[in-house]
Design an enzyme around this catalytic site. Structure first.
Site, short mmCIF file in Angstrom:
data_model
loop_
_atom_site.label_atom_id
_atom_site.label_comp_id
_atom_site.label_asym_id
_atom_site.label_seq_id
_atom_site.Cartn_x
_atom_site.Cartn_y
_atom_site.Cartn_z
N TYR A 1 -1.13 -0.06 10.70
CA TYR A 1 -1.40 -0.58 9.35
C TYR A 1 -0.26 -0.22 8.41
CZ TYR A 1 -3.44 -0.95 4.68
OH TYR A 1 -3.66 -1.26 3.37
N SER B 1 0.85 -1.19 0.00
CA SER B 1 0.00 0.00 0.00
C SER B 1 0.88 1.23 0.00
CB SER B 1 -0.90 0.01 1.25
OG SER B 1 -1.47 1.29 1.47
#
Length: 253
Positions: free
Chosen positions: A161, A148
């Site tokens: 995250y 990501s």
């Protein structure tokens, strides 16, 4: 989106029950690859396998949790029994559970680390020998990890995250030094804002609304955009490795 080179490939895709994983599985199968669908939600996998079969493709639903090492070993054996060794592995399983660190959500930290990082490692280990053997036999072999932009762009309340995704990005770079000399390609894909189910897992109303506001402001990528990049990457000639790809919606800085 036609990639004839994929017609001879045997793929395993994690996170195949939805989002980028499902879109990637559909596209690979549409181009002739035999695709094993790995995820927890058995009903979703069964439905996707039926959809792929109805379109003339080949898919095997394999319900499995990437946090369960023993189950992954059995899943890999099941895939080999069905289609032989895997030569294209796509790690698309992941969870995104944002909260300020001060919230002390150790349950969320553990889930993200165990799924996004340790789970990905378990999957690689389960299929590692397949990829190495395929390359040794002169076939194209690919490991594709979906990370990501959170790996290198910080967002408030997304620290854990982002840390797991940064680990995936760094892991991919490290594995390239191990797998590259064995002719196994390693690709790290870092999507920006993408329309998936990840945001539905957020249990913080303020952060859920914040993410929804971003989607209203920035037209997101579709899961199919990420799938197309993965398929394009895996269809390059054997001697070419796209090591890392960052893809963003046009309006996302």
């Amino acid at each position: 989106m036609s990639y004839p080179a994929l017609a001879t490939r045997t793929a395993a895709v994690t996170g195949a029950a939805s989002g980028m994983g499902a879109a990637t599985a559909r596209l690979l199968a549409a181009n002739g690859a035999r695709v094993a669908l790995l995820a927890r939600r058995a009903e979703r996998l069964a439905g996707l396998a039926e959809e792929i079969a109805a379109a003339g493709g080949q898919a095997l639903p394999v319900p499995v949790d990437v946090t369960d090492a023993a189950a992954l070993t059995r899943a890999a054996d099941q895939v080999r029994d069905w289609a032989g060794p895997v030569d294209l592995l796509v790690n698309a399983a992941g969870v995104m559970l944002p909260n300020p660190l001060a919230a002390g959500r150790a349950d969320e930290w553990a889930k993200m680390v165990d799924t996004n990082l340790t789970g990905l490692l378990r999957v690689i280990d389960a299929f590692r020998a397949d990829l190495v053997a395929a390359a040794a036999a002169g076939r194209t072999a690919d490991l594709v990890n979906v990370s990501s932009i959170g790996a290198h762009v910080p967002f408030p309340s997304y620290a854990v995250y982002g840390a797991t995704k940064a680990a995936v990005t760094q892991l991919s770079a490290g594995l390239r030094t191990e797998f590259g000399p064995l002719d196994v390609r390693v690709t790290n894909v870092e999507p920006g804002l993408t329309e998936t189910e990840l945001g539905r897992q957020i249990d913080n109303p303020e952060l859920a609304e914040q993410l929804a506001g971003m989607f209203r402001l920035i037209p997101p990528l579709a899961a199919e955009d990420v799938a197309d990049l993965i398929a394009w990457t895996a269809s390059r000639r054997r001697g070419v490795n796209l090591r890392q790809a960052v893809l963003l919606p046009t309006r996302q800085a």
